[in-house]
Structures are given as structure tokens and as C-alpha cells.
Design a protein around this motif. Structure first.
Motif, short mmCIF file in Angstrom:
data_model
loop_
_atom_site.label_atom_id
_atom_site.label_comp_id
_atom_site.label_asym_id
_atom_site.label_seq_id
_atom_site.Cartn_x
_atom_site.Cartn_y
_atom_site.Cartn_z
N ARG A 1 -38.53 6.98 53.75
CA ARG A 1 -37.48 7.56 54.60
C ARG A 1 -36.40 6.53 54.96
O ARG A 1 -35.21 6.87 55.03
CB ARG A 1 -38.11 8.11 55.88
CG ARG A 1 -37.10 8.74 56.85
CD ARG A 1 -36.39 9.91 56.21
NE ARG A 1 -35.44 10.53 57.12
CZ ARG A 1 -34.20 10.12 57.33
NH1 ARG A 1 -33.74 9.05 56.67
NH2 ARG A 1 -33.40 10.76 58.16
N LEU A 2 -36.79 5.28 55.17
CA LEU A 2 -35.82 4.25 55.55
C LEU A 2 -35.15 3.62 54.34
O LEU A 2 -34.17 2.87 54.50
CB LEU A 2 -36.50 3.16 56.38
CG LEU A 2 -37.12 3.57 57.71
CD1 LEU A 2 -37.71 2.36 58.42
CD2 LEU A 2 -36.10 4.27 58.61
N GLY A 3 -35.68 3.87 53.14
CA GLY A 3 -35.13 3.25 51.95
C GLY A 3 -35.45 1.78 51.86
O GLY A 3 -34.64 0.98 51.38
N MET A 4 -36.65 1.41 52.31
CA MET A 4 -37.09 0.01 52.30
C MET A 4 -38.33 -0.14 51.44
O MET A 4 -39.13 0.80 51.33
CB MET A 4 -37.44 -0.46 53.72
CG MET A 4 -36.28 -0.71 54.64
SD MET A 4 -36.91 -1.38 56.22
CE MET A 4 -35.36 -1.82 57.01
N PRO A 5 -38.56 -1.30 50.88
CA PRO A 5 -39.84 -1.55 50.20
C PRO A 5 -40.98 -1.48 51.22
O PRO A 5 -40.80 -1.87 52.39
CB PRO A 5 -39.70 -2.96 49.64
CG PRO A 5 -38.25 -3.27 49.70
CD PRO A 5 -37.67 -2.47 50.81
N VAL A 6 -42.12 -1.01 50.79
CA VAL A 6 -43.24 -0.88 51.71
C VAL A 6 -43.66 -2.23 52.28
O VAL A 6 -44.21 -2.32 53.38
CB VAL A 6 -44.43 -0.16 51.01
CG1 VAL A 6 -45.08 -1.08 49.97
CG2 VAL A 6 -45.44 0.35 52.01
N GLU A 7 -43.37 -3.31 51.55
CA GLU A 7 -43.73 -4.65 52.02
C GLU A 7 -42.97 -5.04 53.28
O GLU A 7 -43.39 -5.94 54.01
CB GLU A 7 -43.46 -5.70 50.93
CG GLU A 7 -44.33 -5.57 49.69
CD GLU A 7 -43.86 -4.46 48.76
OE1 GLU A 7 -42.70 -4.00 48.92
OE2 GLU A 7 -44.64 -4.04 47.89
N LYS A 8 -41.86 -4.35 53.55
CA LYS A 8 -41.07 -4.68 54.73
C LYS A 8 -41.40 -3.79 55.93
O LYS A 8 -40.77 -3.89 56.98
CB LYS A 8 -39.58 -4.56 54.41
CG LYS A 8 -39.08 -5.63 53.45
CD LYS A 8 -37.56 -5.60 53.33
CE LYS A 8 -37.07 -6.75 52.45
NZ LYS A 8 -35.57 -6.77 52.39
N ILE A 9 -42.41 -2.94 55.77
CA ILE A 9 -42.84 -2.05 56.85
C ILE A 9 -44.10 -2.62 57.48
O ILE A 9 -45.07 -2.91 56.79
CB ILE A 9 -43.12 -0.63 56.34
CG1 ILE A 9 -41.96 -0.12 55.48
CG2 ILE A 9 -43.41 0.30 57.51
CD1 ILE A 9 -40.65 -0.03 56.20
N ASP A 10 -44.09 -2.80 58.77
CA ASP A 10 -45.24 -3.36 59.49
C ASP A 10 -45.65 -2.38 60.59
O ASP A 10 -44.93 -2.21 61.57
CB ASP A 10 -44.87 -4.72 60.09
CG ASP A 10 -46.06 -5.39 60.76
OD1 ASP A 10 -47.20 -4.93 60.55
OD2 ASP A 10 -45.85 -6.36 61.51
N ILE A 11 -46.78 -1.71 60.40
CA ILE A 11 -47.30 -0.79 61.41
C ILE A 11 -48.48 -1.43 62.11
O ILE A 11 -49.47 -1.81 61.47
CB ILE A 11 -47.72 0.56 60.80
CG1 ILE A 11 -46.50 1.28 60.22
CG2 ILE A 11 -48.39 1.44 61.84
CD1 ILE A 11 -46.80 2.64 59.63
#
Length: 733
Positions: free
Chosen positions: A393-403
Motif C-alpha cells: 500500500r505504501l509502495g515500499m520494499p517490505v524490508e523498510k516496514i517495521d511492525i
């Protein structure tokens, strides 16, 4: 000892031990373990040594266990570390557990749900502890020039009796990190457990009752804005427009805008079902200011699809119950021929409404999205899947998502579906600021993802001796097909037919505690009582008679049945003994038994004597869930499940008129109250040494039927429609 081969490398061990098997509802779920004493807080290790992906030992002998999965109140945060501590031979007081961040390179199945945490983690948790222990023994053996087989362990101390050498785990931790992961480890025999099977209190208890910040709603970050959402007032509507100028000028309001949660082309995960795609966001300095802006904002919505009402759903479900399926879910024998020669035929139809989840903590999530990364923090049951959707949804690589995960104030399946996390991320990206999204109770109760509405029709045939010779079940649900065709009484009756339908609706639905079982168990077990009465037999003995058939002369291939009839019968026999069933003349009692989430539960409910308002006086409950890790926590889960089942089946319902929910808060959506809870509950566990199975959900379904059957004894009439309070005569004056 049980010898287990571990022919895998260290990194493979880290990855594979998180995965016991497939399905959506798995995983490790513990967050914290034993509460540290002041002495331990002041004497934390100066250095930690990783022995495997889930475990590290400090130089002073303390042990930390990494927790991959979220805690939703099921108390696995205490029970799962007990398993590791048992195999590691570490004193319980020396165990600490830390919440691991979402990391799919190391951990897998980072979700919580389905009563599977203990079952799926049982072997891998034991192996984590046993492997670390063996590596510590090998390190000591090399230091002392002795055989590792001669070294014993207890309470975090390694001992070689012949030489007189001994050392704490911390003294050998550094050397143990260089030891190869053993190809074989020995797991303890069940009879030697000293931690498993003992009562351990919820380690977060003091923090919970004193209001320490543990939950998503407690999150506060410097510079954080607050966001709230406005969704359509009815299902089947979509956004048309608004005039937000006046609202934007209100005190504290930063922006008001329309957005799509899931624009066309966004790849969604299974956890993205439900929710409403088009919303209006209100962003401000505080929750109060956003709430005032919501009241003032006028949004225009237009009808996009049929405005469905509860009456429409009920009519459509009823029509489906009269419609044979082209391909039955299961067919044994010839039910039509059996009914034609039956001495007696019993038919009944049962129904239940939509239910909201109503977690104590409404949906919320913190998000801080910048061009470089997205940091998210809050209560979610499916972080691994939600991470993928956030990235898309954000158009970012999953590596840049931190949950990162907080403790949850309830889940019950609601937080399996992460649309609110996506919403928080999109709002933060739009505002270019840290944002905490907060739902009001009304937002949460009216946005969907409900327990489906159900109807089921049963038909049973008896011969002239009262034997069950035919069974036909046809069920239907909104967005769900309801029937478990291979569960009891499949395999216990010669002529058996199961059929299922699904009614597709625009009212969004999802998993609700003990999915499907939460309705079909109550209906099935109430109908069995009705059939037993027609047969002139005691309802408990009638069930045991059917289980004897499934044990000694099963119909079809026994392997095709979901249940073990001997274990099923075992809980019935145990509850019969504990409740003194058969010596209860004049008592308003009901019995039920059900299998789900790999466990077996039987219950007897007794209503209090006298008065015009039947209340649950006593419950006896027998449970076969294999080895019980923490009896205290297990009883709490069983008791909570029964109260949940009794309360919702008696009082609760979500209804709709022209697509609009008619309940939006607890003034119109009825829940059980403290004064209406059962007075006394006894829980008894079958001690069979079998590996542990599910516990958080299996006690809820049979409670509904046991209550219904007890009400029949008290009132002289059967209850076919939930909530029972609306199925006249009322339960309360």
C-alpha cells in the motif's frame, strides 16, 4: 528420555522450530515470563550469549527467551516459557522473556489465533531448551575433560559428580556458543516434569491491575498526532463527497481528507478481508478534538449495492435450508430410505445472529511513515501478513516496514484482520508525521468483520427400539458454509448426509472465537437431546451409545472422521462422574460435549432452583486437551470460554436495517453482566499424557447447548433461536 534427531544447522533450527505445521492459526505467542525480582533487576548479566534463535544465556546464569508472537490474553506468555525452562533445567525465577520484533528471516508464523500456540510450539519449544542444555553440557565436558553423558543439570547448574566439578550455566555460556548444534537431543519423559503441570500466575498481573502501559492505546510518541475515521453509515454505500472547510478550522484539527484503504491493484493478504475500503480521516492534536470534529463533519454517501437487512438475510438463509446441494459434503448410506422406514422422525431448525467482537480495547495503531521507512506499533494478531500489505500500500520494499507488537486488550479473531493498521500507515504517510489511529467503540462495532449469521436444519430417524438410524444436517451461513461434515455424529450412524450452503452478503464477516463451532455445536448438541428424548433415553447415555458405535463398529473409514470417539466418550464419562449425573431428580440440568481445536470438552450446566429468572448455578466441565502446561491459566481459559458462550447466546445480537447496524454501543448491544455469571464452576482435566492441544476456544461451543438443554428442563420448551432472551418466554422479567 525421548531421543529426538535435530539434523539441521543452527540457522535452520532457528527457522524451522517456529513452524510446526500449516494452517492460518498457529504459532508461538508469549511476550514475557517470570517477573524479575529487585535483586535480578540490579544484577542483570553484563553479557548475553546466543545458543539458538529463541534462547540466550547471560554470564550470570539468567536466561532470556525471545517471543516472536503477540499476546492476546491467552496467557501463553507464561505457559510457553515454562516449556523451555522445563527442558533447559533452569529455575523458573531465572527466566526472562523479551518480545521479538517482526522478523521473517528468523521467525515464521508470527501470528496468534486458533488455540494453536501451545500445540504448534510444543515440540520446537522443548527442542530449543533441550538443545541449549546439551550445548552447555558439551562445553562443560570439554572444560573438565569428561563425557557429557556424565554431566547432570538442575536449576541452571551443571554437575559432574565423579570429579566434583560444578558450574552455573553462565560460566559455560560463552564456550557453549562455539559448540555445534547437536544432531540428537534428549527430551524429558513426561513423568519427570517439575515446572510443566504446576500453577504459575499471570506474570503481567500486577502491571495489568496497576495500569502500566502495555497496550496499543497506551502508546505515546513525541510529536504524535491523533487520527480517527469516518465510515459509511450502512453497508452497500460508498463515499460521494464532503465539505470539510469548517471542520478543518476547528481547534486542534490538522486535516480532514478522503482516502482509499485498498486502491485497485493493491495485492491483499487473507488477513485483509473485512474492513471498509473508502474512509474519511480526521487528524488532530487529541482524541477529544477529533471526536468533536467527527460530530460536526457532514459526509455525503451514495448507495452502491443492495442495502441488506437482517430480515433479508434470515429469509435467504431459510430458503437455502430447503435447497438440496448438488454435491453433499458427506454421504454415508441412504438417508431417504432410512427415513422412509423410521418409527420416529425428529426435525428442528436453529438460528443465530451476527455478533460483534467487542474487544475491551477498540482498534488502534501507531504509525510513523517517512520516505525512508515505516515504523508501526500496536495490537495485531497477524503482523507477518499485515507487513506485506503495508509495503504494497505504501509502495515500499517490505524490508523498510517495521511492525512492533504490543499486548492486546482482546482479540477473539477481530485483530486477525489488519485494515486498521493499513489505515494508520496511509494517514501517517499523507500527514508526513507520526500518527496514532484510534477507533471509538461505535467505529469498531459498526464497521463489520462480524461473526456470521447462521441457520441449520437437522432431521433424525429412530427405529422402533430407539436406535438412531438416520441423520441429515443442512446448514448455511452468511459468507460461510458452517458445516463440519466429518465431526460427530458422522461415523456413528449408518445413514448420514451433510450439506452446506453459503449466502454471500455485503456485510463483512470473519473469524469469531471458535469459528463455526460457536454456533453449530450448540445446535447439534441441543438437537441430540431432543432426539434422545424421542428415543426415551437419557441424553448423556444416548451420546455414549453413539460413541460406542463409533469405537467398536464405525461407519466408513474411521480415519475420515475428525474426532477420536474414545477421547470424546472419556470427557462425557468424567463429567458424568463429577456432576453425579443421574442423581439429579428435579434439577434443571443440561449436558453437552463437543470437539474442536483438537480438544474435547463436556459440560453439565445446572440452573438454580425457584424464581422466574433462570440463572446458572453450577457448571461441571471435563476437558481433554492433553498435557496441561499451567493448570491455573488453563482453568481461567476454560471458565472464560464458558461464560463467553453463555453470555453471547443468551443476550447478544447485531441486526441491520437497510444495511445500517442497529447496535453501536453497549447500551443497545447486550453482554453478560457480573451478576449473571455462573455461581460455581468446576473444571477437571483428563490426565492422559498426550501432547497438548487447543484450549482458548473449545469450552465456548458446548456451553451454549448445555445451557439450552438446561433451559428446557427449567421451562419445558426448547430454545431454537439465539439470543435466548429474545426466544420467548424471556429468561429475565
Amino acid at each position: 528420555m525421548t531421543l529426538v534427531k535435530t539434523k539441521i544447522g543452527r540457522r535452520a533450527f532457528i527457522r524451522n522450530t517456529g513452524l510446526a505445521s500449516g494452517g492460518l492459526v498457529i504459532g508461538f505467542s508469549w511476550l514475557a515470563s517470570c517477573k524479575m525480582t529487585p535483586e535480578q533487576v540490579n544484577n542483570l548479566p553484563k553479557e548475553w550469549f546466543d545458543l539458538n534463535g529463541f534462547l540466550k544465556v547471560g554470564d550470570n546464569g539468567m536466561v532470556t527467551i525471545m517471543s516472536p508472537n503477540p499476546e492476546i490474553g491467552q496467557n501463553v506468555k507464561t505457559s510457553m516459557p515454562m516449556i523451555v525452562a522445563e527442558e533447559l533445567d533452569i529455575a523458573w525465577k531465572d527466566v526472562i522473556v523479551e518480545q521479538a520484533p517482526l522478523n521473517t528471516d528468523i521467525f515464521t508464523r508470527q501470528l496468534a489465533g486458533g488455540s494453536q500456540s501451545i500445540r504448534q510450539g510444543w515440540e520446537s519449544l522443548r527442542m530449543a531448551g533441550a538443545t541449549a542444555k546439551q550445548m552447555l553440557k558439551e562445553a562443560a565436558a570439554q572444560a573438565w575433560n569428561v563425557s557429557a553423558d556424565e554431566i547432570t543439570t538442575k536449576d541452571g547448574v551443571l554437575t559432574h559428580e565423579a570429579s566434583g566439578n560444578s558450574a552455573g550455566y553462565g560460566e559455560m555460556a560463552s564456550a557453549a556458543t562455539s559448540i555445534e548444534v547437536p544432531e540428537e537431543v534428549q527430551l524429558k519423559d513426561n513423568g519427570t516434569f517439575s515446572i510443566i503441570g504446576t500453577d504459575k500466575k499471570n506474570v503481567d498481573g500486577p502491571k495489568l491491575v496497576t495500569g502500566k502501559p502495555l497496550f496499543g492505546l497506551d502508546v505515546y510518541k513525541e510529536g504524535m498526532l491523533t487520527a480517527m475515521i469516518v465510515h459509511p453509515p450502512a453497508f452497500g454505500m460508498k463515499y460521494k463527497g464532503m465539505n470539510a472547510d469548517a471542520v478543518k478550522s476547528m481547534p486542534g484539527i490538522k486535516d480532514v481528507f478522503h482516502f482509499e484503504v485498498y486502491p485497485e491493484g493493491i495485492e491483499k493478504q487473507w488477513s485483509d478481508q473485512g474492513g471498509i475500503s473508502e474512509l474519511v480521516a480526521i487528524v488532530g492534536n487529541s482524541t477529544w478534538e477529533c471526536m468533536q470534529a467527527k460530530k460536526a463533519l457532514e459526509v455525503e454517501w451514495e448507495q452502491d449495492s443492495t442495502a441488506e437487512s437482517t430480515s433479508y438475510h434470515e429469509e435467504e438463509l431459510a430458503a437455502l435450508l430447503e435447497k438440496p446441494t448438488e454435491t453433499p459434503a458427506r454421504k454415508d448410506g441412504d438417508v431417504n430410505a432410512a427415513f422412509a422406514k423410521a418409527a420416529k422422525i425428529v426435525e428442528s431448525t436453529y438460528s443465530a445472529p451476527y455478533l460483534a467482537h467487542n474487544t475491551m480495547e477498540p482498534m488502534n495503531f501507531f504509525a510513523h511513515v517517512t520516505p525512508e521507512k515505516a515504523e508501526l506499533l500496536g495490537p495485531i494478531q497477524t503482523p507477518e501478513f499485515t507487513e506485506k500489505t503495508v509495503a504494497a500500500r505504501l509502495g515500499m520494499p517490505v524490508e523498510k516496514i517495521d511492525i512492533m507488537m504490543t499486548r492486546m486488550g482482546g482479540g477473539f479473531g477481530r485483530r486477525l484482520y489488519g485494515s486498521f493498521v493499513i489505515e494508520a500507515a496511509v494517514i501517517s504517510q499523507k500527514m508526513n508525521a507520526p500518527v496514532k489511529l484510534v477507533y471509538s467503540r461505535e467505529d469498531d462495532m459498526t464497521q463489520g468483520t462480524y461473526r456470521p449469521s447462521y441457520k441449520v436444519k437437522f432431521k433424525a430417524g429412530l427405529d422402533d427400539k430407539g436406535n438412531l438410524i438416520a441423520w441429515h444436517v443442512r446448514g448455511a451461513g452468511t459468507n460461510d458454509d458452517l458445516i463440519f461434515e466429518n465431526r460427530f455424529p458422522a461415523g456413528a450412524v449408518d445413514n448420514y448426509l451433510a450439506e452446506k450452503h453459503s449466502l454471500q452478503t455485503n456485510v463483512t464477516t470473519g473469524a469469531w472465537r471458535a469459528p463455526r463451532s460457536n454456533f453449530i455445536a450448540g445446535a447439534e448438541q441441543a438437537f441430540i437431546d431432543e432426539v434422545a428424548e424421542a428415543a426415551g433415553k437419557d441424553p448423556l447415555d444416548f451420546r455414549l451409545e453413539l460413541f460406542d458405535r463409533a469405537i467398536n463398529n464405525p461407519v466408513g473409514d474411521p480415519e475420515s472422521n475428525d474426532y477420536d470417539p474414545a477421547r470424546y466418550a472419556g470427557v462425557l464419562k468424567l463429567v458424568k462422574e463429577k456432576a453425579n449425573w443421574g442423581t439429579d431428580a428435579g434439577k434443571a440440568r443440561g449436558v453437552a460435549a463437543y470437539y474442536c481445536h483438537n480438544s474435547y470438552v463436556a459440560q453439565v450446566i445446572e440452573l438454580e432452583d425457584g424464581g422466574d429468572i433462570p440463572r446458572v448455578d453450577n457448571i461441571w466441565c471435563a476437558v481433554d486437551c492433553g498435557i496441561v502446561i499451567n493448570p491455573l491459566a488453563a482453568k481461567n481459559q476454560i471458565e472464560g470460554g464458558m461464560i463467553d458462550g453463555i453470555g453471547h447466546s443468551t443476550y447478544s445480537a447485531m441486526t441491520f436495517k437497510d444495511g445500517k447496524p442497529e447496535q453501536s454501543n453497549f447500551d443497545t448491544y447486550r453482554l453478560i453482566r457480573h451478576s449473571e455469571a455462573p455461581k460455581n464452576i468446576e473444571v477437571h482435566f483428563v490426565d492422559n499424557g498426550i501432547d497438548p492441544t487447543g484450549l482458548g476456544e473449545p469450552s465456548l461451543p458446548p456451553a451454549i447447548a448445555a445451557l439450552s438443554n438446561a433451559l428446557y428442563k427449567a421451562t419445558g420448551r426448547r430454545y431454537y433461536k439465539q439470543p435466548f432472551i429474545n426466544d420467548k418466554p424471556p429468561l429475565v422479567g
